[in-house]
Design a protein around this motif. Sequence first.
Motif, mmCIF file in Angstrom:
data_model
loop_
_atom_site.group_PDB
_atom_site.id
_atom_site.type_symbol
_atom_site.label_atom_id
_atom_site.label_comp_id
_atom_site.label_asym_id
_atom_site.label_seq_id
_atom_site.Cartn_x
_atom_site.Cartn_y
_atom_site.Cartn_z
ATOM 1 N N UNK A 149 0.807 -1.216 0.000
ATOM 2 C CA UNK A 149 0.000 0.000 0.000
ATOM 3 C C UNK A 149 0.837 1.260 0.000
ATOM 4 N N UNK A 150 0.135 2.386 0.183
ATOM 5 C CA UNK A 150 0.782 3.696 0.097
ATOM 6 C C UNK A 150 1.180 4.202 1.485
ATOM 7 N N UNK A 151 2.455 4.549 1.630
ATOM 8 C CA UNK A 151 2.945 5.149 2.875
ATOM 9 C C UNK A 151 3.109 6.645 2.648
ATOM 10 N N UNK A 152 2.651 7.429 3.633
ATOM 11 C CA UNK A 152 2.831 8.875 3.556
ATOM 12 C C UNK A 152 3.638 9.290 4.780
ATOM 13 N N UNK A 153 4.819 9.840 4.563
ATOM 14 C CA UNK A 153 5.709 10.128 5.698
ATOM 15 C C UNK A 153 6.408 11.471 5.529
ATOM 16 N N UNK A 154 6.816 12.042 6.650
ATOM 17 C CA UNK A 154 7.553 13.312 6.621
ATOM 18 C C UNK A 154 9.029 13.059 6.328
ATOM 19 N N UNK A 155 9.561 11.979 6.908
ATOM 20 C CA UNK A 155 10.985 11.645 6.703
ATOM 21 C C UNK A 155 11.112 10.279 6.053
ATOM 22 N N UNK A 156 12.012 10.209 5.091
ATOM 23 C CA UNK A 156 12.270 8.939 4.416
ATOM 24 C C UNK A 156 13.741 8.577 4.617
ATOM 25 N N UNK A 157 13.991 7.389 5.142
ATOM 26 C CA UNK A 157 15.366 6.965 5.427
ATOM 27 C C UNK A 157 15.737 5.807 4.505
ATOM 28 N N UNK A 158 16.774 6.002 3.725
ATOM 29 C CA UNK A 158 17.241 4.960 2.816
ATOM 30 C C UNK A 158 18.331 4.167 3.523
ATOM 31 N N UNK A 159 18.023 2.905 3.826
ATOM 32 C CA UNK A 159 18.949 2.040 4.585
ATOM 33 C C UNK A 159 19.056 0.698 3.875
ATOM 34 N N UNK A 160 19.187 0.760 2.556
ATOM 35 C CA UNK A 160 19.124 -0.464 1.747
ATOM 36 C C UNK A 160 20.475 -1.146 1.569
ATOM 37 N N UNK A 161 21.544 -0.603 2.172
ATOM 38 C CA UNK A 161 22.834 -1.285 2.115
ATOM 39 C C UNK A 161 23.487 -1.227 0.745
ATOM 40 N N UNK A 162 24.502 -2.071 0.565
ATOM 41 C CA UNK A 162 25.260 -2.091 -0.683
ATOM 42 C C UNK A 162 24.865 -3.265 -1.562
ATOM 43 N N UNK A 163 25.731 -3.574 -2.522
ATOM 44 C CA UNK A 163 25.418 -4.595 -3.532
ATOM 45 C C UNK A 163 25.922 -5.982 -3.158
ATOM 46 N N UNK A 164 26.649 -6.065 -2.035
ATOM 47 C CA UNK A 164 27.300 -7.335 -1.728
ATOM 48 C C UNK A 164 26.318 -8.432 -1.331
ATOM 49 N N UNK A 165 26.507 -9.564 -1.919
ATOM 50 C CA UNK A 165 25.741 -10.793 -1.691
ATOM 51 C C UNK A 165 24.263 -10.638 -2.037
ATOM 52 N N UNK A 166 23.964 -10.617 -3.334
ATOM 53 C CA UNK A 166 22.569 -10.494 -3.799
ATOM 54 C C UNK A 166 21.663 -11.569 -3.200
ATOM 55 N N UNK A 167 22.215 -12.761 -2.934
ATOM 56 C CA UNK A 167 21.363 -13.838 -2.405
ATOM 57 C C UNK A 167 20.884 -13.527 -0.988
ATOM 58 N N UNK A 168 21.504 -12.528 -0.322
ATOM 59 C CA UNK A 168 21.033 -12.116 1.004
ATOM 60 C C UNK A 168 20.117 -10.889 0.892
ATOM 61 N N UNK A 169 19.667 -10.561 -0.323
ATOM 62 C CA UNK A 169 18.702 -9.465 -0.468
ATOM 63 C C UNK A 169 19.296 -8.147 -0.919
ATOM 64 N N UNK A 170 20.607 -8.131 -1.206
ATOM 65 C CA UNK A 170 21.231 -6.862 -1.593
ATOM 66 C C UNK A 170 20.767 -6.414 -2.978
ATOM 67 N N UNK A 171 20.466 -5.128 -3.093
ATOM 68 C CA UNK A 171 20.096 -4.543 -4.389
ATOM 69 C C UNK A 171 20.718 -3.156 -4.472
ATOM 70 N N UNK A 172 20.707 -2.603 -5.663
ATOM 71 C CA UNK A 172 21.194 -1.237 -5.843
ATOM 72 C C UNK A 172 20.082 -0.212 -5.700
ATOM 73 N N UNK A 173 18.992 -0.592 -5.027
ATOM 74 C CA UNK A 173 17.821 0.285 -4.980
ATOM 75 C C UNK A 173 18.122 1.625 -4.293
ATOM 76 N N UNK A 174 18.946 1.615 -3.284
ATOM 77 C CA UNK A 174 19.287 2.861 -2.589
ATOM 78 C C UNK A 174 19.956 3.855 -3.531
ATOM 79 N N UNK A 175 20.798 3.339 -4.425
ATOM 80 C CA UNK A 175 21.469 4.210 -5.391
ATOM 81 C C UNK A 175 20.450 4.797 -6.361
ATOM 82 N N UNK A 176 19.448 3.984 -6.727
ATOM 83 C CA UNK A 176 18.393 4.488 -7.634
ATOM 84 C C UNK A 176 17.627 5.627 -6.982
ATOM 85 N N UNK A 177 17.286 5.444 -5.693
ATOM 86 C CA UNK A 177 16.562 6.517 -4.993
ATOM 87 C C UNK A 177 17.438 7.772 -4.964
#
Length: 393
Positions: A149-177
């Motif tokens: 669903x839709x989140x509406x927030x005053x502050x947005x914190x990007x804590x998506x980590x780095x690219x290391x070990x994709x099998x543990x959920x790592x993505x470059x999404x933080x860089x995209x944001x």
Amino acid sequence: STIRCDVLVIGAGAAGLMTAITAGQRGRHVQVIDHANKIGKKILMSGGGRCNFTNTGTTPANFLSANPHFCKSALARYSPYHFIEMVERHGIAYHEKELGQLFCDVSSKQIVKMLVDECQQAGVQIRTQCSVERIEHGTDGFRVHTTHGLFHCASLVVATGGLSIPSLGATGFGYEIARQFGHQVLPTRAGLVPLTLSGTHQERLAELSGVALPVEASSNGTRFRNFMLLTHRGVSGPAILQISSFWQPGDALSLDLLPGQDAAEWLRQMKRERPAAELRTVLGDVLPKRLAQRLCEHWLPDRPVRQLDEPDLRKAAQVLSAFPLVASGTEGYRTAEVTLGGVDTNEVSSSTLESKRVPGLHFVGEVLDVTGWLGGYNFQWAWASGHAAGGVV
Ligand code: FAD
């Protein structure tokens, strides 16, 4: 239906959970979302399942960044002892392994449980398997469209980590944001990663897979003394992981195979004391025997030490004290512990971790261009940056 909150944290890893706890304790309404099916996967995997959760000797000098000053403020305000206080309050037993590295006695699961308990006490809500589809920013904050669903927030914190070990959920999404909001992202590459060898070095050393020895590895003016492990594809072990963050393909990399010893002096002593012994034999007393043999087959004179004249001896000492290792590359993000580079810190406040471009947008943890050495420093950065952001969002 819209989910309203003060703070939305994207990424339920080390930095995101610490941000959420700190903000929640201040009475902020905090939501944390993560696309993975489980939170804190890297914490669980870390330190061989025992989580090297901090390093008591943490200083800004233990981090790589295009701006070495950036990490100072957050690190100064949240020290390893602040985190240790939380660990002790939760009754988690720990020990120092070496060089200030603290590990759980039992399991890294205890660290994740501690963070989850702290989140619960602070009223933080965590949702897993929640993916972000789109982020909009207006005068009244951020609208984050997700699979929950839709989140509406005053502050947005990007804590998506780095690219290391994709099998543990790592993505470059933080860089995209970051890019979406006009931030520079400095080139990323794998750090704290095994190196691969090529050509003759690969052929000559692959057979020694499993051999470990203390070395001093140096590259680009930085040196680390610790163990090295020979593998089927190349070299690993703490000395190599450390130096890998300072090395790039094409750079020279050398190994002191007798760290702390003057190799020439040692060879002269051997010549005096054991003149009839083969070099491979005397070397086999100070190096793993298979390595000593291999060195004498390809890089060192395979003769009794008395037959080494002073130039021979100096040449041999050079091989032993500055063995030029020809690495071809790294094992890459598949096995790297960290990602070097990331969101350019020049556009982020070092005290609040807030974007200088978009008010209310924060970046914490490894997504930023701040990378620690091996030894608990990366978690300390995650805790410290999360704490700094959590104090203001
Ligand atoms: P992470 O902990 O990686 O958390 C990021 C979170 O964001 C993840 O939960 C991920 O699922 C989520 N995410 C990613 N993309 C998206 C998306 N598109 N949408 C929603 N969520 C997303 N450091 C140490 O200090 N000590 C150690 O012992 C240690 N051991 C390690 C062992 C391994 C195998 C690895 C890989 C790393 C290790 N590290 C260690 C490094 C340390 O784990 C990281 O530096 C640290 O976890 C970074 O924290 P973070 O919160 O920034 O990112």
